[in-house]
Design a protein around this motif. Structure first.
Motif, short mmCIF file in Angstrom:
data_model
loop_
_atom_site.label_atom_id
_atom_site.label_comp_id
_atom_site.label_asym_id
_atom_site.label_seq_id
_atom_site.Cartn_x
_atom_site.Cartn_y
_atom_site.Cartn_z
N VAL A 5 -17.02 68.42 -30.07
CA VAL A 5 -15.82 69.25 -30.00
C VAL A 5 -14.60 68.35 -29.84
O VAL A 5 -14.47 67.65 -28.83
CB VAL A 5 -15.89 70.26 -28.85
CG1 VAL A 5 -14.62 71.09 -28.80
CG2 VAL A 5 -17.11 71.16 -29.00
N GLU A 6 -13.73 68.37 -30.85
CA GLU A 6 -12.52 67.55 -30.81
C GLU A 6 -11.37 68.33 -30.17
O GLU A 6 -11.32 69.57 -30.23
CB GLU A 6 -12.09 67.13 -32.22
CG GLU A 6 -13.12 66.35 -32.99
CD GLU A 6 -13.87 67.20 -33.98
OE1 GLU A 6 -14.36 66.65 -34.99
OE2 GLU A 6 -13.95 68.42 -33.76
N SER A 7 -10.43 67.58 -29.63
CA SER A 7 -9.19 68.16 -29.10
C SER A 7 -8.10 67.10 -29.16
O SER A 7 -8.39 65.91 -29.32
CB SER A 7 -9.39 68.65 -27.66
OG SER A 7 -9.75 67.57 -26.81
N GLY A 8 -6.86 67.56 -29.03
CA GLY A 8 -5.75 66.63 -28.93
C GLY A 8 -4.89 66.50 -30.17
O GLY A 8 -3.90 65.77 -30.14
N GLY A 9 -5.24 67.18 -31.24
CA GLY A 9 -4.40 67.10 -32.43
C GLY A 9 -3.09 67.84 -32.23
O GLY A 9 -2.86 68.49 -31.21
N LEU A 18 -0.41 60.22 -30.30
CA LEU A 18 -1.34 61.29 -29.95
C LEU A 18 -2.63 60.67 -29.47
O LEU A 18 -2.98 59.56 -29.89
CB LEU A 18 -1.63 62.19 -31.16
CG LEU A 18 -0.57 63.20 -31.60
CD1 LEU A 18 -1.01 63.88 -32.89
CD2 LEU A 18 -0.33 64.24 -30.52
N ARG A 19 -3.34 61.42 -28.65
CA ARG A 19 -4.65 60.97 -28.18
C ARG A 19 -5.67 62.06 -28.50
O ARG A 19 -5.54 63.19 -28.02
CB ARG A 19 -4.63 60.70 -26.69
CG ARG A 19 -5.96 60.18 -26.12
CD ARG A 19 -5.80 59.87 -24.64
NE ARG A 19 -7.03 59.44 -24.00
CZ ARG A 19 -7.47 58.18 -23.98
NH1 ARG A 19 -6.76 57.24 -24.59
NH2 ARG A 19 -8.60 57.89 -23.36
N LEU A 20 -6.65 61.71 -29.31
CA LEU A 20 -7.72 62.63 -29.65
C LEU A 20 -8.92 62.38 -28.74
O LEU A 20 -9.21 61.24 -28.39
CB LEU A 20 -8.15 62.46 -31.10
CG LEU A 20 -7.06 62.58 -32.17
CD1 LEU A 20 -7.69 62.45 -33.56
CD2 LEU A 20 -6.29 63.87 -32.03
N THR A 68 -6.63 52.88 -31.20
CA THR A 68 -7.64 52.29 -30.34
C THR A 68 -8.71 53.34 -30.04
O THR A 68 -8.40 54.43 -29.57
CB THR A 68 -7.03 51.81 -29.01
OG1 THR A 68 -5.99 50.86 -29.28
CG2 THR A 68 -8.10 51.16 -28.15
N ILE A 69 -9.96 52.97 -30.34
CA ILE A 69 -11.08 53.86 -30.04
C ILE A 69 -11.76 53.40 -28.77
O ILE A 69 -11.87 52.20 -28.50
CB ILE A 69 -12.08 53.91 -31.23
CG1 ILE A 69 -13.14 55.00 -31.02
CG2 ILE A 69 -12.72 52.55 -31.47
CD1 ILE A 69 -14.01 55.24 -32.24
N SER A 70 -12.22 54.37 -27.96
CA SER A 70 -12.93 54.03 -26.73
C SER A 70 -13.98 55.11 -26.48
O SER A 70 -13.90 56.21 -27.01
CB SER A 70 -11.96 53.94 -25.56
OG SER A 70 -11.31 55.18 -25.35
N ARG A 71 -14.97 54.77 -25.67
CA ARG A 71 -16.01 55.74 -25.36
C ARG A 71 -16.39 55.64 -23.89
O ARG A 71 -16.28 54.58 -23.28
CB ARG A 71 -17.24 55.56 -26.25
CG ARG A 71 -18.04 54.31 -26.00
CD ARG A 71 -19.12 54.13 -27.07
NE ARG A 71 -20.17 55.13 -26.98
CZ ARG A 71 -21.10 55.31 -27.91
NH1 ARG A 71 -21.10 54.55 -29.01
NH2 ARG A 71 -22.04 56.23 -27.75
N ASP A 72 -16.86 56.77 -23.36
CA ASP A 72 -17.38 56.82 -22.00
C ASP A 72 -18.79 57.38 -22.12
O ASP A 72 -18.98 58.58 -22.27
CB ASP A 72 -16.49 57.70 -21.12
CG ASP A 72 -16.92 57.71 -19.67
OD1 ASP A 72 -18.12 57.48 -19.40
OD2 ASP A 72 -16.08 57.95 -18.81
N GLN A 81 -6.84 56.76 -29.37
CA GLN A 81 -5.42 56.66 -29.05
C GLN A 81 -4.69 56.22 -30.30
O GLN A 81 -5.00 55.17 -30.86
CB GLN A 81 -5.20 55.66 -27.92
CG GLN A 81 -3.75 55.45 -27.55
CD GLN A 81 -3.11 56.70 -26.96
OE1 GLN A 81 -3.72 57.39 -26.14
NE2 GLN A 81 -1.88 57.00 -27.35
N MET A 82 -3.73 57.04 -30.74
CA MET A 82 -3.02 56.76 -31.98
C MET A 82 -1.54 56.54 -31.66
O MET A 82 -0.87 57.46 -31.17
CB MET A 82 -3.18 57.93 -32.95
CG MET A 82 -4.64 58.28 -33.23
SD MET A 82 -4.83 59.56 -34.50
CE MET A 82 -4.06 60.95 -33.70
N ASN A 83 -1.07 55.35 -31.91
CA ASN A 83 0.33 55.00 -31.66
C ASN A 83 1.03 54.67 -32.98
O ASN A 83 0.38 54.43 -34.00
CB ASN A 83 0.42 53.80 -30.72
CG ASN A 83 -0.19 54.06 -29.37
OD1 ASN A 83 -0.15 55.19 -28.86
ND2 ASN A 83 -0.76 53.03 -28.76
#
Length: 111
Positions: A5-9, A18-20, A68-72, A81-83
């Motif tokens: 489930v995506e969010s943040g758009g 924006l941060r997805l 920048t992509i990251s995972r937990d 993270q999109m700048n």
């Protein structure tokens, strides 16, 4: 079965950020790659950023230095993270894991 489930758009002006986020549930394998793809109108879906289970990252040339992509793994989430966003970043962004895709989230960058 895996659910993504995506969010943040949303809508942002050029140069903005924006941060997805993608929340994964079900049979998640933390050793597997997770990634973000995007599809603009009239174009094929393309990879944006991939992160391996060990944390290695791969970026499309068009977003290097800006995204920048990251995972937990403990929370089964992957973020993007999109700048310095550009109008050409406008697309539906999809989270991907194994054979599964999220429903997508729209990102629109106005000039």
């Amino acid at each position: 079965q895996v659910q993504l489930v995506e969010s943040g758009g949303g809508l942002v002006q050029a140069g903005g950020s924006l941060r997805l986020s993608c929340a994964a549930s079900g049979s998640i394998f933390s050793i597997n790659d997770m990634g973000w793809y995007r599809q603009a109108p009239g174009k094929q879906r393309e990879p944006v950023a991939i992160i391996t289970g060990s944390g290695s990252t791969i970026y499309a040339d068009s977003v290097k230095g800006r995204f920048t992509i990251s995972r937990d793994n403990a929370k089964n989430t992957v973020n993007l993270q999109m700048n310095s966003l550009k109008p050409e970043d406008t697309a539906v962004y999809y989270c991907h894991h194994g054979n599964f895709w999220g429903q997508g989230t729209q990102v629109t960058v106005s000039s």
